[in-house]
Scaffold this active site. Structure first.
Site, PDB file in Angstrom:
ATOM      1  N   THR A  85       0.830  -1.211   0.000  1.00  0.00           N
ATOM      2  CA  THR A  85       0.000   0.000   0.000  1.00  0.00           C
ATOM      3  C   THR A  85       0.861   1.256   0.000  1.00  0.00           C
ATOM      4  O   THR A  85       1.968   1.269   0.561  1.00  0.00           O
ATOM      5  CB  THR A  85      -0.946  -0.012   1.223  1.00  0.00           C
ATOM      6  OG1 THR A  85      -1.729   1.166   1.199  1.00  0.00           O
ATOM      7  CG2 THR A  85      -0.207  -0.087   2.541  1.00  0.00           C
ATOM      8  N   SER A 116      -1.266   3.334  10.556  1.00  0.00           N
ATOM      9  CA  SER A 116      -2.224   2.493  11.304  1.00  0.00           C
ATOM     10  C   SER A 116      -1.569   1.123  11.487  1.00  0.00           C
ATOM     11  O   SER A 116      -0.592   0.788  10.812  1.00  0.00           O
ATOM     12  CB  SER A 116      -3.533   2.317  10.528  1.00  0.00           C
ATOM     13  OG  SER A 116      -3.339   1.448   9.422  1.00  0.00           O
ATOM     14  N   TYR A 130      -2.790  -1.545  10.498  1.00  0.00           N
ATOM     15  CA  TYR A 130      -2.928  -2.207   9.189  1.00  0.00           C
ATOM     16  C   TYR A 130      -1.763  -1.819   8.282  1.00  0.00           C
ATOM     17  O   TYR A 130      -1.084  -2.684   7.710  1.00  0.00           O
ATOM     18  CB  TYR A 130      -4.271  -1.829   8.526  1.00  0.00           C
ATOM     19  CG  TYR A 130      -4.190  -1.925   7.023  1.00  0.00           C
ATOM     20  CD1 TYR A 130      -4.107  -3.169   6.397  1.00  0.00           C
ATOM     21  CD2 TYR A 130      -4.133  -0.775   6.219  1.00  0.00           C
ATOM     22  CE1 TYR A 130      -3.976  -3.261   5.010  1.00  0.00           C
ATOM     23  CE2 TYR A 130      -4.005  -0.862   4.849  1.00  0.00           C
ATOM     24  CZ  TYR A 130      -3.930  -2.106   4.243  1.00  0.00           C
ATOM     25  OH  TYR A 130      -3.786  -2.199   2.885  1.00  0.00           O
ATOM     26  N   HIS A 131      -1.546  -0.507   8.131  1.00  0.00           N
ATOM     27  CA  HIS A 131      -0.472  -0.086   7.224  1.00  0.00           C
ATOM     28  C   HIS A 131       0.882  -0.618   7.707  1.00  0.00           C
ATOM     29  O   HIS A 131       1.743  -0.982   6.902  1.00  0.00           O
ATOM     30  CB  HIS A 131      -0.456   1.442   7.107  1.00  0.00           C
ATOM     31  CG  HIS A 131      -1.609   2.010   6.317  1.00  0.00           C
ATOM     32  ND1 HIS A 131      -2.753   2.487   6.906  1.00  0.00           N
ATOM     33  CD2 HIS A 131      -1.797   2.160   4.986  1.00  0.00           C
ATOM     34  CE1 HIS A 131      -3.596   2.921   5.969  1.00  0.00           C
ATOM     35  NE2 HIS A 131      -3.046   2.736   4.790  1.00  0.00           N
ATOM     36  N   LYS A 165       1.721  -4.075   6.486  1.00  0.00           N
ATOM     37  CA  LYS A 165       2.244  -4.130   5.112  1.00  0.00           C
ATOM     38  C   LYS A 165       3.754  -3.853   5.097  1.00  0.00           C
ATOM     39  O   LYS A 165       4.487  -4.401   4.283  1.00  0.00           O
ATOM     40  CB  LYS A 165       1.528  -3.098   4.241  1.00  0.00           C
ATOM     41  CG  LYS A 165       0.046  -3.360   4.057  1.00  0.00           C
ATOM     42  CD  LYS A 165      -0.186  -4.513   3.105  1.00  0.00           C
ATOM     43  CE  LYS A 165      -1.629  -4.599   2.674  1.00  0.00           C
ATOM     44  NZ  LYS A 165      -1.899  -5.719   1.790  1.00  0.00           N
ATOM     45  N   ALA A 174     -13.029   6.723   1.081  1.00  0.00           N
ATOM     46  CA  ALA A 174     -13.663   8.048   1.104  1.00  0.00           C
ATOM     47  C   ALA A 174     -14.561   8.302  -0.117  1.00  0.00           C
ATOM     48  O   ALA A 174     -15.691   8.768   0.039  1.00  0.00           O
ATOM     49  CB  ALA A 174     -12.590   9.126   1.231  1.00  0.00           C
ATOM     50  N   THR A 184     -18.743  13.382   4.850  1.00  0.00           N
ATOM     51  CA  THR A 184     -17.921  13.291   6.067  1.00  0.00           C
ATOM     52  C   THR A 184     -16.440  13.549   5.772  1.00  0.00           C
ATOM     53  O   THR A 184     -15.630  12.622   5.695  1.00  0.00           O
ATOM     54  CB  THR A 184     -18.061  11.894   6.700  1.00  0.00           C
ATOM     55  OG1 THR A 184     -17.723  10.916   5.686  1.00  0.00           O
ATOM     56  CG2 THR A 184     -19.464  11.621   7.200  1.00  0.00           C
ATOM     57  N   GLU A 196      -3.326  11.812  11.721  1.00  0.00           N
ATOM     58  CA  GLU A 196      -2.641  11.883  10.424  1.00  0.00           C
ATOM     59  C   GLU A 196      -2.362  13.340  10.117  1.00  0.00           C
ATOM     60  O   GLU A 196      -3.064  14.231  10.605  1.00  0.00           O
ATOM     61  CB  GLU A 196      -3.507  11.262   9.310  1.00  0.00           C
ATOM     62  CG  GLU A 196      -4.857  11.946   9.125  1.00  0.00           C
ATOM     63  CD  GLU A 196      -5.795  11.247   8.137  1.00  0.00           C
ATOM     64  OE1 GLU A 196      -5.401  10.238   7.532  1.00  0.00           O
ATOM     65  OE2 GLU A 196      -6.930  11.730   7.982  1.00  0.00           O
TER      66      GLU A 196
END
Ligand code: NAD
Ligand code: USQ
Length: 398
Positions: free
Chosen positions: A146, A181, A183-184, A187, A240, A255, A330
């Site tokens: 990613t 995150s 998750y990131h 990777k 998004a 949002t 972020e």
């Protein structure tokens, strides 16, 4: 040319589209998936906006419509015995590895979800590397990484490696990673393990640092509604652009998190499936670890929201933009410039985001309005808090 392609995570948003794309072009394709993504939906009451058929129904229908076979292995990449059997039976020339937990908010729910994400992704990929070593040593690994591995440094983002000059010496080194995150981070850990096994075992690997993928339309999926791929709009798995299009369709204020100046890279699903084919057609050499930045362009979140706002307006939909407190930690105002020439050099002809895609995504949402659950829109997972509201069923081993 690699002809036999095993797609791990082949029941997911990208994996299923990839399976049909390669099968259509004459590759022998099998998909392997443990249905973890579907299980999360069942646990949480989430649903893809586009109804998705079961994996077995999809494969059977594909065979009926095209005469081509997509093999199905139902099981877990983390189960090494199962994975070994699949490798030995299918004997892949290339492995496309999509089979990971891919939502940053999911990984930030709480300790269990962080542990699940990193266990599932890092151990799963380690199993894949061992399976290649033992059962398919000449196969090419095409791994989905990613762009978020790099974070948002204040310098240009190179394609995987950067030349560093230090105290009179220089070297070509992996580009620094600053993921945002758990998750990131998983990777990043994968990337290190893959690079290491290329060096020590001679594995051939391509790490695709992919941007955010959008759109659901491919020539193959268009053949029948039961071949559709996922369209997620919820606060965990929805990205998004999907979320803004669905919000526009139901009149929910868009949002935008924080300032909206956060910039991310994007790629159309049509380009994603082609990029992966290009990687397969032009494989890494034995022992080579290479990185491609699989993106075509970038936007700030606010730019995306403003485009959806404008297109929705043209469709007669009144929508507001709503800047809400950013649930993530972020950078909201940063430099962003990404090198991404390697896939273009291999032949990628990018489809850039145009208003027709946004119009189509909004129209799909209007057509499936009765399936939209507005309770799933507002974010409840915070990067800061110690406990979050979304507490999906605890993974058994966490
Ligand atoms: P997805 O969640 O729709 O699909 C992933 C699939 O992998 C699911 O079907 C899931 O059941 C399966 N899976 C997860 N863990 C598994 C395991 N242990 N064993 C077997 N199967 C397992 O995700 P996606 O959007 O299709 O993403 C595919 C890959 O691309 C992921 O690795 C993701 O990190 C990466 N990626 C996605 C995007 C994006 O915008 N969607 C962007 C960049 C990178
Ligand atoms: N955002 C909003 N409003 C929303 C949702 C998100 O402003 O309603 C913002 C986020 O704060 C973030 C940006 O939009 O700054 C992107 O968030 P996203 O949810 O669209 O995408 P992200 O979490 O980055 O993850 C997605 C995929 C993931 C993939 C990643 C590629 O879910 O699998 O790895 O995109 S990348 O972003 O390049 O790392």
């Amino acid at each position: 040319m690699s002809k036999r392609v095993l797609i791990l995570g082949g029941d997911g948003y990208l994996g299923w589209a990839q399976a049909m794309y390669l099968s259509e072009r004459g590759y022998e394709v099998a998909v392997l998936d443990n249905m973890a993504r579907r299980q999360f939906d069942l646990n949480e009451g989430f649903e893809s906006l586009l109804p998705i058929a079961t994996l077995h129904r999809r494969a059977a229908l594909w065979h009926t419509l095209t005469g081509k076979t997509i093999g199905v292995y139902a099981g877990d990449v983390c189960d090494y015995e199962f994975l070994s059997r699949a490798f030995q039976e299918f004997a892949p020339d290339a492995i496309v590895h999509h089979g990971e937990q891919r939502a940053a908010p999911y990984s930030m729910i709480d300790r269990q979800h962080a542990v699940y994400t990193q266990y599932n992704n890092v151990i799963g990929t380690l199993n894949v590397l061992y399976a290649i070593k033992e059962f398919a040593p000449t196969a090419h690994l095409v791994k989905l990484g990613t762009m978020g591995e790099y974070g948002t440094p204040n310098i240009d983002i190179e394609e995987g490696f950067i030349e560093i000059h230090h105290n009179g010496r220089s070297d070509l080194l992996p580009f620094p990673k600053q993921p945002g995150s758990f998750y990131h981070l998983s990777k990043v850990h994968d990337s290190h393990n893959i690079m290491f096994t290329c060096k020590v075992w001679g594995i051939a690997a391509t790490d695709l640092n992919q941007g955010i993928v959008y759109d659901v339309q491919t020539a193959e999926a268009d053949r029948h509604p039961d071949l559709a791929t996922r369209y997620d709009y919820d606060q965990i798995y929805g990205t998004a652009l999907n979320r803004f299009c669905v919000q526009a369709a139901v009149g929910f204020p868009l949002t935008v998190y924080g300032s909206g100046k956060q910039t991310r890279s994007y790629i159309n699903i049509k380009d994603t499936v082609r990029c992966i084919e290009l990687a397969i057609l032009n494989p890494a050499k034995a022992g080579e670890y290479r990185v491609f930045n699989q993106i075509t362009e970038w936007f700030s979140v606010m730019e995306l929201a403003e485009r959806v706002h404008r297109v929705a307006g043209e469709m007669g939909l009144a929508v507001e933009l709503n800047q809400i407190a950013n649930p993530r930690v972020e950078s909201e105002n940063h430099y962003y410039n990404v090198k991404h020439s390697k896939l273009v050099e291999l032949g990628l002809e990018p489809h850039l985001l145009d208003d027709n895609v946004i119009r189509r995504l909004i129209q799909i949402a209007l057509d499936h309005r009765d399936r939209i659950n507005t309770q799933q829109i507002l974010p409840s997972v915070s990067w800061r808090k110690t406990s979050n509201q979304v507490t999906a069923t605890e993974p058994a081993w966490a």
